[in-house]
Design a protein around this motif. Structure first.
Motif, PDB file in Angstrom:
ATOM      1  N   ARG A 116       0.863  -1.183   0.000  1.00  0.00           N
ATOM      2  CA  ARG A 116       0.000   0.000   0.000  1.00  0.00           C
ATOM      3  C   ARG A 116       0.897   1.230   0.000  1.00  0.00           C
ATOM      4  NH1 ARG A 116      -5.606   0.359   1.833  1.00  0.00           N
ATOM      5  NH2 ARG A 116      -6.506  -1.740   1.592  1.00  0.00           N
ATOM      6  N   LEU A 117       0.825   1.998  -1.069  1.00  0.00           N
ATOM      7  CA  LEU A 117       1.559   3.254  -1.145  1.00  0.00           C
ATOM      8  C   LEU A 117       0.663   4.352  -0.577  1.00  0.00           C
ATOM      9  CD1 LEU A 117       3.032   2.876  -4.753  1.00  0.00           C
ATOM     10  CD2 LEU A 117       4.103   2.264  -2.573  1.00  0.00           C
ATOM     11  N   VAL A 118       1.177   5.095   0.387  1.00  0.00           N
ATOM     12  CA  VAL A 118       0.370   6.063   1.137  1.00  0.00           C
ATOM     13  C   VAL A 118       0.767   7.479   0.721  1.00  0.00           C
ATOM     14  CG1 VAL A 118      -0.311   6.869   3.421  1.00  0.00           C
ATOM     15  CG2 VAL A 118       0.235   4.442   3.057  1.00  0.00           C
ATOM     16  N   PHE A 119      -0.245   8.311   0.432  1.00  0.00           N
ATOM     17  CA  PHE A 119      -0.011   9.677  -0.024  1.00  0.00           C
ATOM     18  C   PHE A 119      -0.827  10.659   0.813  1.00  0.00           C
ATOM     19  CE2 PHE A 119       0.407   6.861  -3.709  1.00  0.00           C
ATOM     20  CZ  PHE A 119       1.699   7.159  -4.107  1.00  0.00           C
ATOM     21  N   PRO A 120      -0.332  11.880   0.999  1.00  0.00           N
ATOM     22  CA  PRO A 120      -1.110  12.899   1.719  1.00  0.00           C
ATOM     23  C   PRO A 120      -2.177  13.506   0.813  1.00  0.00           C
ATOM     24  CG  PRO A 120       0.960  13.839   1.000  1.00  0.00           C
ATOM     25  CD  PRO A 120       1.002  12.378   0.615  1.00  0.00           C
ATOM     26  N   ARG A 121      -3.142  14.154   1.428  1.00  0.00           N
ATOM     27  CA  ARG A 121      -4.220  14.815   0.692  1.00  0.00           C
ATOM     28  C   ARG A 121      -4.253  16.293   1.065  1.00  0.00           C
ATOM     29  NH1 ARG A 121      -8.453  13.140  -2.095  1.00  0.00           N
ATOM     30  NH2 ARG A 121      -8.057  10.954  -1.507  1.00  0.00           N
ATOM     31  N   GLN A 122      -4.509  17.144   0.070  1.00  0.00           N
ATOM     32  CA  GLN A 122      -4.672  18.564   0.350  1.00  0.00           C
ATOM     33  C   GLN A 122      -5.789  18.772   1.373  1.00  0.00           C
ATOM     34  OE1 GLN A 122      -5.665  20.058  -3.544  1.00  0.00           O
ATOM     35  NE2 GLN A 122      -3.595  20.828  -3.928  1.00  0.00           N
ATOM     36  N   SER A 123      -5.591  19.726   2.268  1.00  0.00           N
ATOM     37  CA  SER A 123      -6.643  20.045   3.236  1.00  0.00           C
ATOM     38  C   SER A 123      -7.621  21.068   2.688  1.00  0.00           C
ATOM     39  CB  SER A 123      -6.017  20.576   4.531  1.00  0.00           C
ATOM     40  OG  SER A 123      -5.252  21.743   4.273  1.00  0.00           O
ATOM     41  N   ALA A 124      -7.250  21.722   1.581  1.00  0.00           N
ATOM     42  CA  ALA A 124      -8.121  22.727   0.964  1.00  0.00           C
ATOM     43  C   ALA A 124      -8.046  22.558  -0.551  1.00  0.00           C
ATOM     44  CB  ALA A 124      -7.699  24.131   1.392  1.00  0.00           C
ATOM     45  N   HIS A 125      -8.357  23.632  -1.283  1.00  0.00           N
ATOM     46  CA  HIS A 125      -8.381  23.591  -2.749  1.00  0.00           C
ATOM     47  C   HIS A 125      -9.316  22.468  -3.207  1.00  0.00           C
ATOM     48  CE1 HIS A 125      -5.204  26.582  -2.909  1.00  0.00           C
ATOM     49  NE2 HIS A 125      -4.554  25.888  -2.000  1.00  0.00           N
ATOM     50  N   ASP A 126      -8.833  21.570  -4.070  1.00  0.00           N
ATOM     51  CA  ASP A 126      -9.663  20.454  -4.535  1.00  0.00           C
ATOM     52  C   ASP A 126      -9.398  19.177  -3.744  1.00  0.00           C
ATOM     53  OD1 ASP A 126     -10.962  21.932  -6.475  1.00  0.00           O
ATOM     54  OD2 ASP A 126      -9.466  21.501  -8.015  1.00  0.00           O
ATOM     55  N   ARG A 127      -8.641  19.293  -2.641  1.00  0.00           N
ATOM     56  CA  ARG A 127      -8.320  18.159  -1.769  1.00  0.00           C
ATOM     57  C   ARG A 127      -7.716  17.004  -2.577  1.00  0.00           C
ATOM     58  NH1 ARG A 127     -11.056  15.470   1.429  1.00  0.00           N
ATOM     59  NH2 ARG A 127      -9.666  15.756   3.205  1.00  0.00           N
ATOM     60  N   LEU A 128      -6.744  17.351  -3.409  1.00  0.00           N
ATOM     61  CA  LEU A 128      -6.125  16.369  -4.294  1.00  0.00           C
ATOM     62  C   LEU A 128      -5.217  15.413  -3.530  1.00  0.00           C
ATOM     63  CD1 LEU A 128      -5.086  18.560  -7.369  1.00  0.00           C
ATOM     64  CD2 LEU A 128      -6.999  16.968  -7.205  1.00  0.00           C
ATOM     65  N   CYS A 129      -5.132  14.205  -4.063  1.00  0.00           N
ATOM     66  CA  CYS A 129      -4.221  13.172  -3.573  1.00  0.00           C
ATOM     67  C   CYS A 129      -3.820  12.347  -4.787  1.00  0.00           C
ATOM     68  CB  CYS A 129      -4.924  12.300  -2.532  1.00  0.00           C
ATOM     69  SG  CYS A 129      -3.958  10.883  -1.943  1.00  0.00           S
ATOM     70  N   ILE A 130      -2.572  11.913  -4.855  1.00  0.00           N
ATOM     71  CA  ILE A 130      -2.118  11.126  -6.000  1.00  0.00           C
ATOM     72  C   ILE A 130      -2.997   9.901  -6.221  1.00  0.00           C
ATOM     73  CG2 ILE A 130      -0.235   9.617  -6.794  1.00  0.00           C
ATOM     74  CD1 ILE A 130       1.736  11.688  -5.805  1.00  0.00           C
ATOM     75  N   ALA A 131      -3.491   9.306  -5.138  1.00  0.00           N
ATOM     76  CA  ALA A 131      -4.337   8.114  -5.270  1.00  0.00           C
ATOM     77  C   ALA A 131      -5.598   8.390  -6.086  1.00  0.00           C
ATOM     78  CB  ALA A 131      -4.711   7.586  -3.886  1.00  0.00           C
ATOM     79  N   ASP A 132      -6.022   9.656  -6.164  1.00  0.00           N
ATOM     80  CA  ASP A 132      -7.242   9.995  -6.897  1.00  0.00           C
ATOM     81  C   ASP A 132      -7.143   9.687  -8.387  1.00  0.00           C
ATOM     82  OD1 ASP A 132      -8.152  10.985  -4.497  1.00  0.00           O
ATOM     83  OD2 ASP A 132      -7.817  13.094  -5.015  1.00  0.00           O
ATOM     84  N   PHE A 133      -5.927   9.561  -8.897  1.00  0.00           N
ATOM     85  CA  PHE A 133      -5.748   9.383 -10.335  1.00  0.00           C
ATOM     86  C   PHE A 133      -5.732   7.914 -10.753  1.00  0.00           C
ATOM     87  CE2 PHE A 133      -3.600  13.508  -9.361  1.00  0.00           C
ATOM     88  CZ  PHE A 133      -4.595  14.303  -9.917  1.00  0.00           C
ATOM     89  N   TYR A 134      -6.228   7.046  -9.872  1.00  0.00           N
ATOM     90  CA  TYR A 134      -6.363   5.619 -10.178  1.00  0.00           C
ATOM     91  C   TYR A 134      -7.783   5.182  -9.811  1.00  0.00           C
ATOM     92  CZ  TYR A 134      -1.298   6.022 -10.227  1.00  0.00           C
ATOM     93  OH  TYR A 134      -0.015   6.427 -10.498  1.00  0.00           O
ATOM     94  N   ARG A 135      -8.280   4.160 -10.480  1.00  0.00           N
ATOM     95  CA  ARG A 135      -9.641   3.689 -10.214  1.00  0.00           C
ATOM     96  C   ARG A 135      -9.797   3.270  -8.754  1.00  0.00           C
ATOM     97  NH1 ARG A 135     -13.460   2.293 -14.086  1.00  0.00           N
ATOM     98  NH2 ARG A 135     -12.820   2.727 -16.233  1.00  0.00           N
ATOM     99  N   PRO A 136     -10.932   3.645  -8.140  1.00  0.00           N
ATOM    100  CA  PRO A 136     -11.133   3.295  -6.728  1.00  0.00           C
ATOM    101  C   PRO A 136     -11.438   1.813  -6.549  1.00  0.00           C
ATOM    102  CG  PRO A 136     -13.050   4.434  -7.600  1.00  0.00           C
ATOM    103  CD  PRO A 136     -12.008   4.500  -8.674  1.00  0.00           C
ATOM    104  N   LEU A 137     -11.212   1.347  -5.345  1.00  0.00           N
ATOM    105  CA  LEU A 137     -11.409  -0.062  -5.016  1.00  0.00           C
ATOM    106  C   LEU A 137     -12.841  -0.505  -5.276  1.00  0.00           C
ATOM    107  CD1 LEU A 137      -9.953  -2.535  -3.834  1.00  0.00           C
ATOM    108  CD2 LEU A 137     -10.598  -1.728  -1.557  1.00  0.00           C
ATOM    109  N   ASP A 138     -13.815   0.379  -5.006  1.00  0.00           N
ATOM    110  CA  ASP A 138     -15.216  -0.017  -5.171  1.00  0.00           C
ATOM    111  C   ASP A 138     -15.691   0.046  -6.619  1.00  0.00           C
ATOM    112  OD1 ASP A 138     -15.443   2.690  -5.630  1.00  0.00           O
ATOM    113  OD2 ASP A 138     -16.551   3.134  -3.787  1.00  0.00           O
ATOM    114  N   SER A 139     -14.783   0.354  -7.565  1.00  0.00           N
ATOM    115  CA  SER A 139     -15.174   0.371  -8.979  1.00  0.00           C
ATOM    116  C   SER A 139     -15.331  -1.039  -9.535  1.00  0.00           C
ATOM    117  CB  SER A 139     -14.134   1.126  -9.809  1.00  0.00           C
ATOM    118  OG  SER A 139     -12.914   0.399  -9.881  1.00  0.00           O
TER     119      SER A 139
END
Length: 348
Positions: free
Chosen positions: A104-127
């Motif tokens: 599991r590669l762990v990444f931080p998420r923005q606390s503001a703006h669009d709350r981006l995280c590198i993980a967002d650019f891959y299909r989610p587990l529930d897909s």
């Protein structure tokens, strides 16, 4: 939120594989702007003086060093793995049994703006569908460091600076070259997707290197980790690649998700990335625009994040968190003005 309904590309292989490297193929991926301006001391030289420096020193020197050097030993390993995002984690699965979680590669998420995280650019587990992540490791080899140490002992500090700069940019060029191979193999546009290296704000935790080492068997190409998780040899890098067309560089305080695609302007800018190359007969060609345009990096960053631009140091050299010397580069460990690691780009 990033789109989750985009087609998943089919990689040419699954798992890790060492990729043969022809060093001359890497030459066109060298960032001569950073090499000449940052590492070789050309920053601040302008106009006719700059043209003279290029014509009479930097270009002939680079051509001579490229032909005569015997210390660059490039190696590269590339891995394609099934994956899914799970919150801020990217779950990496076994290619031979995609139900088995490897890391599991762990990444931080923005606390503001669009709350981006590198993980967002891959299909989610529930897909219900696995995505694909590319991981890469490259190195210019350990002999660069050995040559630098010898030059320092001999008091040849100017030559040491030139060798150091070339070694750092070869490592960066290797990362760019391998990334371009991933784009080609996944049938992506030449400026689609992004590559991040650990140590930048979007993925700051360098202890994650341990997981990537295991996935890629990075010691197989001669890489080791220090007690502080820095990659050795120093002219080396690890990176993660996303194929998602909305992927962007961002920091915890800057960067927003584009509505559609986000072309990688740092790659696409022809004034910085086109022109210099090694011909089939070994002739080295230069392009006046590719290595003399002074503002393209800042403009490229502005195009990537037009709403909120954060000034970035000129270059993306190796060695996160290392101390700089007065020239803006660290002649012992590859750190540069940004203090960010080679092999990826990001914003503060």
């Amino acid at each position: 939120a990033a789109r989750t309904d985009l087609p998943v590309p089919e990689p040419p292989f699954w798992g890790r594989r060492e990729i043969p490297v022809n060093l001359d193929d890497v030459f066109s991926h060298l960032d001569l702007h950073v090499l000449f301006k940052l590492h070789w001391g050309g920053k601040g030289v302008k106009g006719e003086d700059w043209e003279t420096l290029l014509r009479e020193d930097f270009r002939p020197r680079l051509e001579r060093m490229w032909r005569e050097q015997d210390y660059l030993r490039p190696r590269a390993v590339l891995g394609y793995f099934p994956c899914n995002s799970d919150g801020n984690d990217l779950v990496v699965y076994d290619p031979e049994d995609p139900a088995v979680e490897l890391e599991r590669l762990v990444f931080p998420r923005q606390s503001a703006h669009d709350r981006l995280c590198i993980a967002d650019f891959y299909r989610p587990l529930d897909s219900g569908e696995r995505d694909v992540v590319a991981l890469q490791a490259v190195t210019a080899g350990s002999e660069v460091t050995e040559v630098m140490a010898r030059l320092e002992r001999e008091g040849e500090f100017a030559d040491q600076l030139f060798v150091h700069g070339l070694g750092v940019q070869v490592a960066e060029g290797l990362a760019e070259w391998l990334h371009s191979e991933v784009r080609r193999e996944l049938d992506m546009e030449a400026d689609q997707g992004r590559r991040w290296s650990w140590g930048y704000p979007a993925c700051p935790e360098q202890s994650e290197h341990e997981k990537v080492y295991r996935l890629l068997d990075a010691p197989g190409i001669g890489l080791t980790l220090t007690g502080g998780y820095a990659v050795e040899p120093e002219q080396s890098t690890l990176a993660i690649i996303a194929h998602h067309p909305q992927a962007v560089y961002f920091g915890m305080k800057s960067g927003r998700l584009p509505k559609q695609t986000a072309p990688d302007q740092v790659i696409a800018d022809p004034r910085r990335r086109a022109g210099h190359r090694v011909g089939d007969d070994g002739t080295i060609w230069f392009d006046d625009d590719a290595d003399s345009y002074e503002d393209s990096r800042e403009e490229a960053i502005a195009e990537n994040d037009p709403e909120e631009v954060v000034a970035e140091a000129d270059g993306a050299p190796a060695g996160a968190g290392r101390e700089e010397n007065g020239s803006g580069t660290d002649a012992t460990n590859g750190a540069g003005r940004s203090g960010a690691p080679v092999g990826g780009r990001d914003e503060e």
